[in-house]
Design a protein around this motif. Sequence first.
Motif, PDB file in Angstrom:
ATOM      1  N   GLN A  57      29.906  84.027  17.776  1.00 56.18           N
ATOM      2  CA  GLN A  57      29.563  84.303  17.176  1.00 56.18           C
ATOM      3  C   GLN A  57      29.853  86.358  17.883  1.00 56.18           C
ATOM      4  OE1 GLN A  57      26.214  86.412  14.922  1.00 56.18           O
ATOM      5  NE2 GLN A  57      27.081  86.671  13.225  1.00 56.18           N
ATOM      6  N   PHE A  58      29.770  86.537  18.857  1.00 53.16           N
ATOM      7  CA  PHE A  58      30.452  88.252  19.438  1.00 53.16           C
ATOM      8  C   PHE A  58      31.640  87.813  19.172  1.00 53.16           C
ATOM      9  CE2 PHE A  58      31.392  90.391  22.536  1.00 53.16           C
ATOM     10  CZ  PHE A  58      31.047  91.887  22.056  1.00 53.16           C
ATOM     11  N   VAL A  59      32.188  86.474  20.413  1.00 52.59           N
ATOM     12  CA  VAL A  59      33.441  86.519  20.533  1.00 52.59           C
ATOM     13  C   VAL A  59      34.478  86.693  19.340  1.00 52.59           C
ATOM     14  CG1 VAL A  59      32.914  85.876  23.073  1.00 52.59           C
ATOM     15  CG2 VAL A  59      33.073  84.129  21.248  1.00 52.59           C
ATOM     16  N   THR A  60      34.074  85.616  18.148  1.00 50.98           N
ATOM     17  CA  THR A  60      34.525  85.256  17.523  1.00 50.98           C
ATOM     18  C   THR A  60      34.959  86.339  16.228  1.00 50.98           C
ATOM     19  OG1 THR A  60      33.586  83.776  16.249  1.00 50.98           O
ATOM     20  CG2 THR A  60      35.052  82.493  17.876  1.00 50.98           C
ATOM     21  N   GLU A  61      33.675  86.806  15.728  1.00 50.86           N
ATOM     22  CA  GLU A  61      33.800  87.225  14.893  1.00 50.86           C
ATOM     23  C   GLU A  61      33.660  89.634  15.085  1.00 50.86           C
ATOM     24  OE1 GLU A  61      30.812  87.051  12.407  1.00 50.86           O
ATOM     25  OE2 GLU A  61      30.675  84.509  12.521  1.00 50.86           O
ATOM     26  N   GLU A  62      32.487  89.362  16.505  1.00 52.10           N
ATOM     27  CA  GLU A  62      32.560  91.078  16.573  1.00 52.10           C
ATOM     28  C   GLU A  62      34.430  91.370  17.515  1.00 52.10           C
ATOM     29  OE1 GLU A  62      30.023  93.119  15.863  1.00 52.10           O
ATOM     30  OE2 GLU A  62      29.649  91.784  15.334  1.00 52.10           O
ATOM     31  N   LEU A  63      34.310  90.300  19.209  1.00 53.04           N
ATOM     32  CA  LEU A  63      35.796  90.716  18.965  1.00 53.04           C
ATOM     33  C   LEU A  63      37.145  90.566  18.236  1.00 53.04           C
ATOM     34  CD1 LEU A  63      34.498  90.106  23.026  1.00 53.04           C
ATOM     35  CD2 LEU A  63      34.701  92.224  21.649  1.00 53.04           C
ATOM     36  N   ARG A  64      36.686  89.053  16.969  1.00 52.52           N
ATOM     37  CA  ARG A  64      37.764  88.490  16.277  1.00 52.52           C
ATOM     38  C   ARG A  64      38.672  88.371  17.441  1.00 52.52           C
ATOM     39  NH1 ARG A  64      39.825  93.347  12.386  1.00 52.52           N
ATOM     40  NH2 ARG A  64      39.897  94.223  14.452  1.00 52.52           N
ATOM     41  N   LEU A  65      38.198  87.191  18.394  1.00 58.24           N
ATOM     42  CA  LEU A  65      39.373  86.036  19.138  1.00 58.24           C
ATOM     43  C   LEU A  65      39.544  85.166  18.595  1.00 58.24           C
ATOM     44  CD1 LEU A  65      38.127  86.973  22.857  1.00 58.24           C
ATOM     45  CD2 LEU A  65      39.661  88.203  21.913  1.00 58.24           C
ATOM     46  N   PRO A  66      40.551  84.716  18.949  1.00 62.12           N
ATOM     47  CA  PRO A  66      41.453  83.203  17.906  1.00 62.12           C
ATOM     48  C   PRO A  66      40.275  82.116  18.209  1.00 62.12           C
ATOM     49  CG  PRO A  66      43.210  84.626  17.854  1.00 62.12           C
ATOM     50  CD  PRO A  66      42.113  85.345  19.188  1.00 62.12           C
ATOM     51  N   LYS A  67      40.075  81.114  17.392  1.00 59.68           N
ATOM     52  CA  LYS A  67      38.603  80.057  18.020  1.00 59.68           C
ATOM     53  C   LYS A  67      39.827  79.171  18.401  1.00 59.68           C
ATOM     54  CE  LYS A  67      35.409  80.352  13.784  1.00 59.68           C
ATOM     55  NZ  LYS A  67      34.927  80.322  13.026  1.00 59.68           N
ATOM     56  N   ASP A  68      40.902  79.116  18.482  1.00 60.95           N
ATOM     57  CA  ASP A  68      41.885  77.800  18.929  1.00 60.95           C
ATOM     58  C   ASP A  68      42.667  78.436  20.119  1.00 60.95           C
ATOM     59  OD1 ASP A  68      43.472  79.770  17.778  1.00 60.95           O
ATOM     60  OD2 ASP A  68      45.062  78.570  16.841  1.00 60.95           O
ATOM     61  N   MET A  69      42.020  79.979  20.688  1.00 56.90           N
ATOM     62  CA  MET A  69      42.818  80.119  22.292  1.00 56.90           C
ATOM     63  C   MET A  69      41.441  79.551  23.167  1.00 56.90           C
ATOM     64  SD  MET A  69      46.073  81.273  21.559  1.00 56.90           S
ATOM     65  CE  MET A  69      45.928  82.366  23.148  1.00 56.90           C
ATOM     66  N   LEU A  70      40.795  79.395  22.720  1.00 59.66           N
ATOM     67  CA  LEU A  70      38.692  79.167  23.505  1.00 59.66           C
ATOM     68  C   LEU A  70      38.833  78.197  23.169  1.00 59.66           C
ATOM     69  CD1 LEU A  70      36.609  81.898  20.978  1.00 59.66           C
ATOM     70  CD2 LEU A  70      38.438  82.442  23.468  1.00 59.66           C
ATOM     71  N   ARG A  71      38.272  77.760  25.262  1.00 64.22           N
ATOM     72  CA  ARG A  71      37.516  76.272  24.881  1.00 64.22           C
ATOM     73  C   ARG A  71      36.224  76.955  25.871  1.00 64.22           C
ATOM     74  NH1 ARG A  71      41.817  75.854  23.750  1.00 64.22           N
ATOM     75  NH2 ARG A  71      43.420  74.175  23.698  1.00 64.22           N
ATOM     76  N   VAL A  72      35.769  75.491  25.974  1.00 63.94           N
ATOM     77  CA  VAL A  72      33.779  76.016  27.016  1.00 63.94           C
ATOM     78  C   VAL A  72      33.811  74.642  27.339  1.00 63.94           C
ATOM     79  CG1 VAL A  72      33.054  76.812  24.424  1.00 63.94           C
ATOM     80  CG2 VAL A  72      32.799  74.722  24.834  1.00 63.94           C
ATOM     81  N   THR A  73      33.334  74.880  28.463  1.00 61.66           N
ATOM     82  CA  THR A  73      33.135  73.980  29.326  1.00 61.66           C
ATOM     83  C   THR A  73      31.215  73.739  29.119  1.00 61.66           C
ATOM     84  OG1 THR A  73      32.483  75.239  31.319  1.00 61.66           O
ATOM     85  CG2 THR A  73      34.711  74.633  30.901  1.00 61.66           C
TER      86      THR A  73
END
Length: 920
Positions: free
Chosen positions: A145-161
């Motif tokens: 929620q923080f990275v995608t809503e507070e910082l508004r980073l595009p979800k399709d530019m993110l990966r997780v491990t």
Amino acid sequence: MLSQWRQCTRQAQRRHTPQRPAHLLLSLRRSLSSISASEIRQRYTEYFSKNGHTLLASSNIVPKSDSTLLFTNAGMVPFKQFFLNPSAAPYKMVTTVQKCVRAGGKHNDLDQVGYTPRHHTFFEMLGNFSFGAYDKRKIIHMAWQFVTEELRLPKDMLRVTVLNTDDEAHAIWKDEIGVDPGRIVRCGPEDNFWSMGNGEGPCGPSSEIFWDTQDPRYSESDDERWLEIWNLVFMQFHRGADGQLQPLETPCIDTGMGLERVASILQGKKNNYDTDEFQTIIRDIGRYQSNTADVSPDTVLTYKRIIADHLRTSVFLISEGVYPSNTGRGYVLRRIIRRAVRAGRLLGINDTVLSDLYPSLEAAMGAAYPEIIERREPVISVLKSEEKAFLKTLDKGMALLEGIFVGGSEDKVLSGVDAFALYDTHGFPVDLTQIIAHDHGWDVDIEAFDAIQRETRERNKTSWKGSSAKKDAVAGEIESICLEWQDTAISSKFCGYEIDPESMGAGMMGRVAAFRELSNGDALVVIDPCPFYATGGGQQADTGTVTVASDHDTAHTFSVKNAVALPNGRATVLQLAAAADKQALFDAGQEVTEIVDMKKRFGSAVHHTATHLLNAALRKVVGKSVMQAGSLVQPDSLRFDFTSGALTSEQLNEIEQLVNQAALDNTSVSVCQMTLDEAKAQGAVAMFTEKYNAESVRVVEVSGVSMELCGGTHLRSTRAAFPFQIVSEGSIGAGTRRIEAVAGSAASLWLQKQLGYAQATARALNVVKLSEMEKKSRQLSAKQKALQDESDMWLRAAAINLHPIATHSTTLGKPSTPIIIHVLPSSANSPGSAMSGGDARIVAEKACHLRDTRPESAHVVIRGNAVALSMDAQRVSGIQAGALLRELLVKLPGKGGGQGTLAQGKLKTAVSAAEQIAML
């Protein structure tokens, strides 16, 4: 980054998202470029505060209770004890912006700084922590929620491990967060399993969030394309001594997000150094640089980045009481400052650089860290002093290096002897020498350097006594027990403030809370309540006795040798002498009688109150820029370290008068508790190396004179601090001074001794009045100088006319320097041998005479064990006499040194024949 990213992403590649067009990437960067580093800090802490976390200020960079670390290098370091014992955590959910340093020791990014886009010696870690309040599901949801809503980073530019065996985390990301399975990468434990060191303790899987930089140089499977921005650690296991994992009763969460990395993303930058706070400093460097036409733009930028990084690190370290020195943290700081000075010189900055750039750092980070504004003057003073000291030797050292490089070498390897000469004589840290050598395409013989350094240390260090080793072992044993006890419910109340320091004292009753034997025959005990003051705040611990009665009404009394506080401050631990076999007397709950040595307590109170009066007098005479940098309060003396230039005799006299007047005024000394903000508002002085509890601080006030935050024991009024006498004042490091003084009865005894010395000296000088001593001593000094001048004249004549019994020509150094070795006759009857230091003086005079008459070579003169080397710096360039002599002493064993045109030493074996030098 991930060491096995390529293997981990094979499945993810099949779901590869097509490369974004360049114009869309530009549009993305523009949409993110308005978020400053300051706003990122604020958004992060506000977000987690709204989610129930307690916002705590950054802990000190210098860990207070972790001797295994040079510096705080991660956000979780201040909370180690709570991960080990979550029930002891005062807050169950915490968020911080932690100042971190990675330079020196195992965690060291110093060599990469400026050359890579992400390495820094100082950085900030955004973190949030849970000590049993929530689990991995909650933090994964909050993080996304923080990275995608507070910082508004595009979800399709993110990966997780996730850890390859952590199906729970994988399911949360896929089923609850909705991340495409192709963007969830399973990795092995070498990448996604965290543990506290390599041994037993809390540990668990981690999950990391990565940003896709879309760098066209790399495919999706390349490490360099992915930027890790957040690491979520799920501490859900305990690793036993056998390596087996057991579920923790209270799972914890530890997360870390690098501020500089996030800022580079949100500001659309490829390099952390291009972000706003770094650029504030880097732009300012441009005002000072000059003469860089011969340096490539990329190299200029690298030097600017080194300076910007090192400015941040130096300022924050000095502001927390780390000062340049030749050991430990101080040496790391010295290396950092000197690397920055050298980078400045390569930008054409021929004077100080870091101290001049201080305003730009204040502009960039002063709002977030007001202490760098509050401590401006003392920090600048230390920086300027250290920079100027290095600038004095930088040119000579660089000339020596340039001479070696110009002279050339087939293998292009700088010798260990030369590297050590640069380190020992010119203050060049060896890593700085390596950088300079690398810039010229050379290597440094580090193995030889290390060997010479080890040999020098062995030669110079005092012998290690068995008792010292034993004491060291016991100190480690005590530290280990205290760390163990702090993770338990053991506690004791300190009641020592209630004792009047001028009273005779009386026994106080307490009960045993814990007892442990030590290997040296002593024992540790915690007694509640406890009147003994533990070492702290510069004040030495109380001593005294503890008495316990046995079942047969027999009293057993034990001496209290020392008192220390547990790292968490909840208990005072007493060290009892010869009590290791008395376990039966100290059962938990056993009642004992505690008696503090009030004579020593009173002496400590006198000198602690006098320390406060001294601090106030210094600030009045020298200025409010004076900052306390350390202190030692003992029953019979005090020591006070402070930031300042040298004091004049007039200033010292005025300081003494102010302290003595304050003592004679018999002003009352009061103590009260208040919040840290209240204390600051009232003008209370704090020691900037200490970390204070914002909710409650102890304020000691001498009415109208001094107000300080202090936990020590003090007088009830100032009269007993008279007389006050400064014993010595001098430098202990760059920008740091030390005053040693005595007060009260200890000062009276000291003054009586000085009077005795003066009277004895007067009798020896055959004067009646002490006031006549100065005149008589000047007369004797003038007579002595005349005799010495005459002696030197005869010795010089003897040296010049003393002919060698053997000579030998050779070469030393790089570039190769012609050397002529002269062996003089050694005889008890030869000229000069009866004079003080005759041989050493004769070889020095002879070497200088040869230098002046035959300047085309360097000349080594040996007489017995004495050796001297002299050379004409105009005719023999590129190396100094000290370096040549040290190289000679490798072949002809001995020790010695020097600078410039003359160096002297002593050989292990006397030389008296030509055969002994023929092999050189």
